[in-house]
Design a protein around this motif. Structure first.
Motif, PDB file in Angstrom:
ATOM      1  N   GLU A   1      27.811  35.723  25.208  1.00 42.09           N
ATOM      2  CA  GLU A   1      29.018  36.010  24.303  1.00 42.09           C
ATOM      3  C   GLU A   1      30.250  36.081  24.915  1.00 42.09           C
ATOM      4  OE1 GLU A   1      30.206  39.130  20.986  1.00 42.09           O
ATOM      5  OE2 GLU A   1      28.144  38.956  21.295  1.00 42.09           O
ATOM      6  N   PHE A   2      30.011  36.813  26.344  1.00 47.27           N
ATOM      7  CA  PHE A   2      31.264  37.081  27.188  1.00 47.27           C
ATOM      8  C   PHE A   2      31.760  35.813  27.771  1.00 47.27           C
ATOM      9  CE2 PHE A   2      33.517  39.936  29.948  1.00 47.27           C
ATOM     10  CZ  PHE A   2      33.617  39.205  31.050  1.00 47.27           C
ATOM     11  N   GLY A   3      30.822  35.010  28.228  1.00 50.68           N
ATOM     12  CA  GLY A   3      31.225  33.913  29.017  1.00 50.68           C
ATOM     13  C   GLY A   3      32.324  32.986  28.604  1.00 50.68           C
ATOM     14  N   LEU A   4      33.143  32.429  29.259  1.00 55.40           N
ATOM     15  CA  LEU A   4      34.173  31.525  28.713  1.00 55.40           C
ATOM     16  C   LEU A   4      34.112  30.487  29.787  1.00 55.40           C
ATOM     17  CD1 LEU A   4      36.975  34.081  27.720  1.00 55.40           C
ATOM     18  CD2 LEU A   4      35.645  32.594  26.072  1.00 55.40           C
TER      19      LEU A   4
ATOM     20  N   ARG B   1      42.313  39.511  30.021  1.00 62.17           N
ATOM     21  CA  ARG B   1      43.540  39.227  29.248  1.00 62.17           C
ATOM     22  C   ARG B   1      43.116  39.532  27.830  1.00 62.17           C
ATOM     23  NH1 ARG B   1      43.279  33.202  31.296  1.00 62.17           N
ATOM     24  NH2 ARG B   1      45.114  33.576  33.231  1.00 62.17           N
ATOM     25  N   ARG B   2      41.879  40.260  27.467  1.00 63.89           N
ATOM     26  CA  ARG B   2      41.636  40.699  26.505  1.00 63.89           C
ATOM     27  C   ARG B   2      41.832  42.049  26.241  1.00 63.89           C
ATOM     28  NH1 ARG B   2      35.192  38.191  26.123  1.00 63.89           N
ATOM     29  NH2 ARG B   2      35.867  36.144  26.291  1.00 63.89           N
ATOM     30  N   ALA B   3      42.269  42.606  25.007  1.00 65.30           N
ATOM     31  CA  ALA B   3      42.339  43.775  24.426  1.00 65.30           C
ATOM     32  C   ALA B   3      43.173  44.569  25.338  1.00 65.30           C
ATOM     33  CB  ALA B   3      40.906  44.448  24.328  1.00 65.30           C
ATOM     34  N   PRO B   4      44.709  44.082  25.676  1.00 65.67           N
ATOM     35  CA  PRO B   4      45.459  44.959  26.248  1.00 65.67           C
ATOM     36  C   PRO B   4      45.569  46.283  25.670  1.00 65.67           C
ATOM     37  CG  PRO B   4      46.628  43.041  25.471  1.00 65.67           C
ATOM     38  CD  PRO B   4      45.088  43.124  24.908  1.00 65.67           C
ATOM     39  N   GLU B   5      45.802  46.422  24.478  1.00 65.24           N
ATOM     40  CA  GLU B   5      46.188  47.634  23.750  1.00 65.24           C
ATOM     41  C   GLU B   5      45.122  48.937  23.985  1.00 65.24           C
ATOM     42  OE1 GLU B   5      45.131  44.951  21.524  1.00 65.24           O
ATOM     43  OE2 GLU B   5      46.748  44.002  22.011  1.00 65.24           O
TER      44      GLU B   5
ATOM     45  N   ASP C   1      49.314  47.436  33.369  1.00 66.20           N
ATOM     46  CA  ASP C   1      49.653  46.087  33.901  1.00 66.20           C
ATOM     47  C   ASP C   1      49.749  46.451  35.616  1.00 66.20           C
ATOM     48  OD1 ASP C   1      49.129  44.874  31.578  1.00 66.20           O
ATOM     49  OD2 ASP C   1      51.218  44.823  31.400  1.00 66.20           O
ATOM     50  N   SER C   2      49.116  45.650  36.364  1.00 69.20           N
ATOM     51  CA  SER C   2      49.359  45.832  37.914  1.00 69.20           C
ATOM     52  C   SER C   2      49.472  44.757  38.633  1.00 69.20           C
ATOM     53  CB  SER C   2      48.214  46.643  38.365  1.00 69.20           C
ATOM     54  OG  SER C   2      48.232  47.076  39.838  1.00 69.20           O
ATOM     55  N   ALA C   3      49.007  43.532  38.465  1.00 69.57           N
ATOM     56  CA  ALA C   3      49.201  42.512  39.038  1.00 69.57           C
ATOM     57  C   ALA C   3      48.627  41.228  38.493  1.00 69.57           C
ATOM     58  CB  ALA C   3      48.231  42.399  40.260  1.00 69.57           C
ATOM     59  N   THR C   4      49.053  40.024  39.091  1.00 69.71           N
ATOM     60  CA  THR C   4      48.447  38.791  38.466  1.00 69.71           C
ATOM     61  C   THR C   4      47.347  38.342  39.039  1.00 69.71           C
ATOM     62  OG1 THR C   4      50.910  37.997  38.036  1.00 69.71           O
ATOM     63  CG2 THR C   4      49.009  36.385  37.864  1.00 69.71           C
ATOM     64  N   PHE C   5      46.368  37.862  38.357  1.00 65.48           N
ATOM     65  CA  PHE C   5      44.994  37.405  38.839  1.00 65.48           C
ATOM     66  C   PHE C   5      45.046  36.084  39.068  1.00 65.48           C
ATOM     67  CE2 PHE C   5      40.871  36.170  37.658  1.00 65.48           C
ATOM     68  CZ  PHE C   5      39.735  37.079  38.401  1.00 65.48           C
ATOM     69  N   TYR C   6      44.706  35.641  40.087  1.00 70.11           N
ATOM     70  CA  TYR C   6      44.541  34.264  40.635  1.00 70.11           C
ATOM     71  C   TYR C   6      43.099  34.183  40.701  1.00 70.11           C
ATOM     72  CZ  TYR C   6      49.263  34.317  41.514  1.00 70.11           C
ATOM     73  OH  TYR C   6      50.807  34.097  41.197  1.00 70.11           O
ATOM     74  N   ARG C   7      42.511  33.012  40.407  1.00 64.94           N
ATOM     75  CA  ARG C   7      41.022  32.414  40.622  1.00 64.94           C
ATOM     76  C   ARG C   7      40.998  31.107  40.972  1.00 64.94           C
ATOM     77  NH1 ARG C   7      37.800  32.190  35.273  1.00 64.94           N
ATOM     78  NH2 ARG C   7      38.978  30.564  35.100  1.00 64.94           N
TER      79      ARG C   7
END
Length: 144
Positions: free
Chosen positions: A25-28, A121-125, A134-140
């Motif tokens: 269910e998690f996998g995108l 990116r999910r559920a920031p609230e 928020d701390s950094a941008t994520f690169y992949r």
């Protein structure tokens, strides 16, 4: 569900089917495959720097969290990283995610981690309500 019926514990091999269903269910980007999952699970359960938690309600796994503690140079010691956190879609907003993170934070503190971080990116609230910022941008870069 009441909080009395929720139990957070270390995952065990017998949780494999339920955790695999949640991972699917998690996998995108990646579609979890059972063969790879079955190879990875025992290694993660045996890794002293990994923690795989299961959120159990009435004998069934409704969520899991996989995280690690690892050494760093910049943070003057270990930090903790949440790699995966998943709560079954029908069981969200009932305290399961919060309980998983609280237990992981306690484990990270016991390992002298300077902080807990994750990329999502999910559920920031949800994360902000638990004191995350928020701390950094994520690169992949996908290698396969």
């Amino acid at each position: 569900m009441t909080t009395e019926t929720l139990h957070i514990r270390r995952a065990v091999k017998g949780d494999a089917d339920e955790i695999f269903a949640l991972a699917r269910e998690f996998g995108l980007t990646f579609r979890p495959e059972r063969e790879a999952f079955d190879v990875a699970l025992p290694q993660l359960l045996d890794n002293p720097d990994a923690l795989l938690l299961a959120a159990v309600v009435d004998g069934r796994v409704h969520g899991y969290l996989l995280g690690f503690v690892h050494l760093t140079l910049f943070a003057n010691g270990p930090v903790a990283w949440v790699e995966e956190a998943m709560v079954q879609s029908g069981a969200r907003r009932q305290g399961i995610g919060r309980s998983l993170l609280v237990d992981f934070e306690e484990w990270a503190r016991s390992r002298q981690a300077g902080y807990v971080a994750m990329a999502t990116r999910r559920a920031p609230e949800f994360y902000r309500a638990l004191g995350y910022e928020d701390s950094a941008t994520f690169y992949r870069k996908v290698l396969r």
